[in-house]
Design a protein around this motif. Structure first.
Motif, PDB file in Angstrom:
ATOM      1  N   GLU A  36       0.760  -1.239   0.007  1.00 53.03           N
ATOM      2  CA  GLU A  36      -0.046  -0.135  -0.001  1.00 53.03           C
ATOM      3  C   GLU A  36       0.800   1.362  -0.055  1.00 53.03           C
ATOM      4  OE1 GLU A  36      -3.248   0.428  -0.249  1.00 53.03           O
ATOM      5  OE2 GLU A  36      -3.149  -1.549  -1.061  1.00 53.03           O
ATOM      6  N   TRP A  37       2.070   1.128   0.683  1.00 48.66           N
ATOM      7  CA  TRP A  37       2.751   2.362   0.685  1.00 48.66           C
ATOM      8  C   TRP A  37       3.314   2.581  -0.621  1.00 48.66           C
ATOM      9  CZ3 TRP A  37       4.272   6.269   4.116  1.00 48.66           C
ATOM     10  CH2 TRP A  37       3.983   6.100   5.197  1.00 48.66           C
ATOM     11  N   LYS A  38       3.442   1.626  -1.244  1.00 47.93           N
ATOM     12  CA  LYS A  38       4.022   1.881  -2.763  1.00 47.93           C
ATOM     13  C   LYS A  38       3.065   2.417  -3.670  1.00 47.93           C
ATOM     14  CE  LYS A  38       7.763  -1.823  -2.369  1.00 47.93           C
ATOM     15  NZ  LYS A  38       8.211  -3.103  -3.069  1.00 47.93           N
ATOM     16  N   ARG A  39       1.883   2.082  -3.424  1.00 48.19           N
ATOM     17  CA  ARG A  39       0.787   2.619  -4.164  1.00 48.19           C
ATOM     18  C   ARG A  39       0.307   3.934  -4.010  1.00 48.19           C
ATOM     19  NH1 ARG A  39      -3.455  -2.670  -3.646  1.00 48.19           N
ATOM     20  NH2 ARG A  39      -2.220  -4.231  -4.871  1.00 48.19           N
ATOM     21  N   MET A  40       0.653   4.655  -2.808  1.00 49.43           N
ATOM     22  CA  MET A  40       0.387   6.005  -2.473  1.00 49.43           C
ATOM     23  C   MET A  40       0.769   6.850  -3.405  1.00 49.43           C
ATOM     24  SD  MET A  40       1.065   5.893   1.647  1.00 49.43           S
ATOM     25  CE  MET A  40       0.348   4.793   2.748  1.00 49.43           C
ATOM     26  N   THR A  41       0.280   8.032  -3.476  1.00 47.48           N
ATOM     27  CA  THR A  41       0.837   9.070  -4.135  1.00 47.48           C
ATOM     28  C   THR A  41       1.880   9.873  -3.343  1.00 47.48           C
ATOM     29  OG1 THR A  41      -0.858  10.844  -2.993  1.00 47.48           O
ATOM     30  CG2 THR A  41      -1.493   9.439  -5.297  1.00 47.48           C
ATOM     31  N   ASP A  42       2.831  10.923  -3.978  1.00 54.66           N
ATOM     32  CA  ASP A  42       3.634  11.393  -3.112  1.00 54.66           C
ATOM     33  C   ASP A  42       3.058  12.152  -1.963  1.00 54.66           C
ATOM     34  OD1 ASP A  42       5.468  10.471  -4.882  1.00 54.66           O
ATOM     35  OD2 ASP A  42       5.946  12.097  -5.946  1.00 54.66           O
ATOM     36  N   GLU A  43       1.718  12.666  -2.290  1.00 55.17           N
ATOM     37  CA  GLU A  43       1.176  13.504  -1.224  1.00 55.17           C
ATOM     38  C   GLU A  43       0.747  12.746  -0.141  1.00 55.17           C
ATOM     39  OE1 GLU A  43      -2.164  15.646  -3.026  1.00 55.17           O
ATOM     40  OE2 GLU A  43      -0.887  17.232  -3.797  1.00 55.17           O
ATOM     41  N   GLN A  44       0.113  11.391  -0.414  1.00 53.45           N
ATOM     42  CA  GLN A  44      -0.223  10.579   0.753  1.00 53.45           C
ATOM     43  C   GLN A  44       0.748  10.086   1.701  1.00 53.45           C
ATOM     44  OE1 GLN A  44      -2.403   7.852  -1.929  1.00 53.45           O
ATOM     45  NE2 GLN A  44      -4.142   8.837  -1.834  1.00 53.45           N
ATOM     46  N   GLN A  45       2.079   9.878   0.840  1.00 53.78           N
ATOM     47  CA  GLN A  45       3.211   9.432   1.523  1.00 53.78           C
ATOM     48  C   GLN A  45       3.579  10.274   2.479  1.00 53.78           C
ATOM     49  OE1 GLN A  45       6.278   7.894  -1.295  1.00 53.78           O
ATOM     50  NE2 GLN A  45       5.586   5.722  -1.452  1.00 53.78           N
ATOM     51  N   LEU A  46       3.544  11.604   1.997  1.00 52.02           N
ATOM     52  CA  LEU A  46       4.043  12.766   2.711  1.00 52.02           C
ATOM     53  C   LEU A  46       3.248  12.808   4.222  1.00 52.02           C
ATOM     54  CD1 LEU A  46       5.825  15.113   3.226  1.00 52.02           C
ATOM     55  CD2 LEU A  46       4.369  16.698   1.879  1.00 52.02           C
ATOM     56  N   VAL A  47       1.978  12.584   3.970  1.00 46.86           N
ATOM     57  CA  VAL A  47       1.068  12.793   5.204  1.00 46.86           C
ATOM     58  C   VAL A  47       1.247  11.744   5.889  1.00 46.86           C
ATOM     59  CG1 VAL A  47      -1.584  12.692   5.852  1.00 46.86           C
ATOM     60  CG2 VAL A  47      -0.812  14.334   3.859  1.00 46.86           C
ATOM     61  N   TRP A  48       1.181  10.336   5.593  1.00 50.10           N
ATOM     62  CA  TRP A  48       1.367   9.370   6.566  1.00 50.10           C
ATOM     63  C   TRP A  48       2.570   9.307   7.102  1.00 50.10           C
ATOM     64  CZ3 TRP A  48      -1.630   6.235   8.915  1.00 50.10           C
ATOM     65  CH2 TRP A  48      -2.686   5.816   8.314  1.00 50.10           C
ATOM     66  N   SER A  49       3.896   9.735   6.541  1.00 47.48           N
ATOM     67  CA  SER A  49       4.919   9.494   6.987  1.00 47.48           C
ATOM     68  C   SER A  49       4.991  10.740   8.249  1.00 47.48           C
ATOM     69  CB  SER A  49       6.020   9.754   6.296  1.00 47.48           C
ATOM     70  OG  SER A  49       5.950  11.263   5.550  1.00 47.48           O
ATOM     71  N   ASN A  50       4.454  11.792   7.929  1.00 47.22           N
ATOM     72  CA  ASN A  50       4.366  12.738   9.182  1.00 47.22           C
ATOM     73  C   ASN A  50       3.367  12.255  10.137  1.00 47.22           C
ATOM     74  OD1 ASN A  50       2.584  15.328  10.115  1.00 47.22           O
ATOM     75  ND2 ASN A  50       4.688  15.924   9.770  1.00 47.22           N
ATOM     76  N   LEU A  51       2.494  11.396  10.209  1.00 50.45           N
ATOM     77  CA  LEU A  51       1.717  10.960  11.048  1.00 50.45           C
ATOM     78  C   LEU A  51       2.419   9.965  11.848  1.00 50.45           C
ATOM     79  CD1 LEU A  51      -1.852  10.571   9.467  1.00 50.45           C
ATOM     80  CD2 LEU A  51      -1.242  12.052  11.392  1.00 50.45           C
ATOM     81  N   LYS A  62      -7.714   5.510  12.498  1.00 49.71           N
ATOM     82  CA  LYS A  62      -8.177   4.070  11.979  1.00 49.71           C
ATOM     83  C   LYS A  62      -9.060   4.343  10.707  1.00 49.71           C
ATOM     84  CE  LYS A  62     -11.539   1.014  13.494  1.00 49.71           C
ATOM     85  NZ  LYS A  62     -12.503   0.432  15.009  1.00 49.71           N
ATOM     86  N   GLU A  63      -9.939   5.558  10.582  1.00 46.02           N
ATOM     87  CA  GLU A  63     -10.461   5.608   9.175  1.00 46.02           C
ATOM     88  C   GLU A  63      -9.489   5.808   8.198  1.00 46.02           C
ATOM     89  OE1 GLU A  63     -13.591   9.039   7.571  1.00 46.02           O
ATOM     90  OE2 GLU A  63     -12.957   9.063   9.595  1.00 46.02           O
ATOM     91  N   MET A  64      -8.334   6.515   8.343  1.00 43.93           N
ATOM     92  CA  MET A  64      -7.340   6.782   7.389  1.00 43.93           C
ATOM     93  C   MET A  64      -6.694   5.426   7.026  1.00 43.93           C
ATOM     94  SD  MET A  64      -5.321  10.201   8.330  1.00 43.93           S
ATOM     95  CE  MET A  64      -4.236   9.937   7.099  1.00 43.93           C
ATOM     96  N   ALA A  65      -6.424   4.611   7.947  1.00 44.03           N
ATOM     97  CA  ALA A  65      -6.183   3.272   7.686  1.00 44.03           C
ATOM     98  C   ALA A  65      -6.818   2.325   6.802  1.00 44.03           C
ATOM     99  CB  ALA A  65      -5.408   2.703   8.970  1.00 44.03           C
ATOM    100  N   GLU A  66      -8.096   2.335   7.274  1.00 45.24           N
ATOM    101  CA  GLU A  66      -9.066   1.720   6.567  1.00 45.24           C
ATOM    102  C   GLU A  66      -9.300   1.952   5.056  1.00 45.24           C
ATOM    103  OE1 GLU A  66     -12.434   2.202   8.901  1.00 45.24           O
ATOM    104  OE2 GLU A  66     -12.054   0.609  10.248  1.00 45.24           O
ATOM    105  N   GLU A  67      -9.188   3.394   4.952  1.00 45.47           N
ATOM    106  CA  GLU A  67      -9.245   4.084   3.462  1.00 45.47           C
ATOM    107  C   GLU A  67      -7.937   3.482   2.571  1.00 45.47           C
ATOM    108  OE1 GLU A  67     -11.152   6.019   0.806  1.00 45.47           O
ATOM    109  OE2 GLU A  67     -11.925   5.820   2.662  1.00 45.47           O
ATOM    110  N   THR A  68      -6.830   3.547   3.565  1.00 41.58           N
ATOM    111  CA  THR A  68      -5.566   3.070   2.761  1.00 41.58           C
ATOM    112  C   THR A  68      -5.188   1.686   2.639  1.00 41.58           C
ATOM    113  OG1 THR A  68      -4.838   5.236   3.728  1.00 41.58           O
ATOM    114  CG2 THR A  68      -3.287   4.072   2.172  1.00 41.58           C
TER     115      THR A  68
END
Length: 374
Positions: free
Chosen positions: A55-70, A201-207
């Protein structure tokens, strides 16, 4: 949880601490022993780790930036509480606190669980998040996994919490203990944490980050006991104030002052949640939809605040309408400088760049590699 708690004349458990009786803190401690001993290594062994990596590989650059920050913030927060829990144990060893032995046991269990949370977050950052997404791996804060520059830490809230806790440990006075417990129990692990877990939890389910989601559910259960204990500590102090005991007079005002100080922090969290979910869903909300989300997040935070301040603590000076007005005004003020998702992303990228510069500086002077570096 059963609201009929055991005491010396009505024992639920066969053992108690010397000189103490089985109060709510003893029950919370025992519940931690019974259900709080989930094993990080076992969770990792059974979890669909490869699914998260995919899933991390499928993320867009923006999504990776947000998730890594979290992940970075979550790791940093869990680690901070794990370290500061030693001071919480010291804080409740006070002549103004009843049954200190039970509370010390509870906070010792809290520390064990926070270390375990840190263990999982550190493993996830090292083994699941791609290296190029998490640029501070191997360097930086404490265990070398997270370095956020001060400008990203909500007006130095973390530093203020540490100062307040240090004061409570030193004085052991009711007002200082109430101030520290409010910051930790209601904001750090209370409203902020409960909303954050629901949101993540909602974000993890979405991703579809299944390993992260599994761990968050376990961590959230632990944190529920932590929140209950710290609110109970504040309640004990407030009840002594209501009983007219001189040393406790003004405790309620102290607690409410901490609430006023945290309004802007809660506002930042509300806006951050909206921006993050837009990015995870790869969508942008129209103005009316955004306003609806603001309303949802304000009401969510107010529900938690009302449960604590009005229902559990029953503070006579708590004005929920006024707090809600302040929260909405703070959100409007922040939107003036961070008006949209693009500005939010730019803020995260700025902080990450500053963190990278700090890491390179620490590398240059040999600071980042020192054990225990903060």
């Amino acid at each position: 949880m059963d609201e009929t708690y055991a005491d010396a004349n009505n024992p639920t458990y066969g053992a108690r601490f010397p000189g103490g009786h089985q109060d709510k803190f003893f029950e919370l401690y025992q519940k931690g022993v019974e259900i709080g001993t989930w094993d990080v290594e076992a969770l990792i062994a059974d979890a669909p780790v490869q699914q998260d990596k995919t899933e991390w590989k499928r993320m867009t650059d923006e999504q990776q930036l947000v998730w890594s920050n979290l992940v970075a913030r979550f790791l940093d927060g869990e680690q901070n509480v794990a370290i500061d829990a030693t001071k919480l144990v010291q804080m409740v060893d006070s002549p103004y606190i009843d049954d200190s032995a039970n509370k010390e046991a509870f906070y010792t269990g809290l520390q064990f669980e926070e270390v375990k949370h840190t263990q999982f977050c550190a493993w996830y950052a090292e083994n699941v998040v791609p290296d190029q997404v998490f640029p501070t791996i191997g360097k930086g804060s404490r265990h070398g996994l997270s370095r956020l520059d001060d400008s990203s830490k909500a007006d130095h809230f973390s530093e203020r919490i540490e100062d307040i806790l240090n004061t409570a440990v030193y004085t052991k006075q009711p007002h200082d203990i109430a101030r520290a417990a409010t910051n930790y129990g209601i904001f750090t692990e209370g409203v902020r944490a409960r909303v954050r877990y629901s949101h993540m939890k909602e974000m993890a389910e979405e991703t579809d980050l299944r390993t992260w989601l599994t761990a968050i559910e376990e961590i959230s259960t632990d944190e529920g006991r932590h929140i209950t204990g710290q609110v109970e500590l504040i309640k004990e102090l407030v009840e002594k104030e209501k009983d007219g005991i001189a040393d406790y007079q003004g405790v309620s005002d102290t607690v409410l002052t901490q609430l006023q100080d945290a309004v802007k922090l809660l506002a930042k969290g509300a806006l951050g949640s909206i921006f993050q979910m837009q990015i995870v869903k790869d969508e942008r909300l129209a103005d009316e939809e955004f306003d609806d989300q603001v309303d949802h997040h304000v009401k969510l935070r107010m529900r938690y605040l009302n449960d604590i301040f009005r229902e559990t603590l029953a503070l006579p000076g708590y004005d929920d309408d006024n707090i809600e007005l302040q929260l909405r005004a703070a959100i409007d003020e922040i939107r003036g400088s961070v008006p949209d998702t693009e500005a939010f992303l730019a803020t995260i990228e700025h902080n990450r760049s500053a963190a990278q510069d700090l890491r390179e500086y620490e590398d240059g002077i040999g600071l980042a590699s020192r054990p225990g570096n903060r």
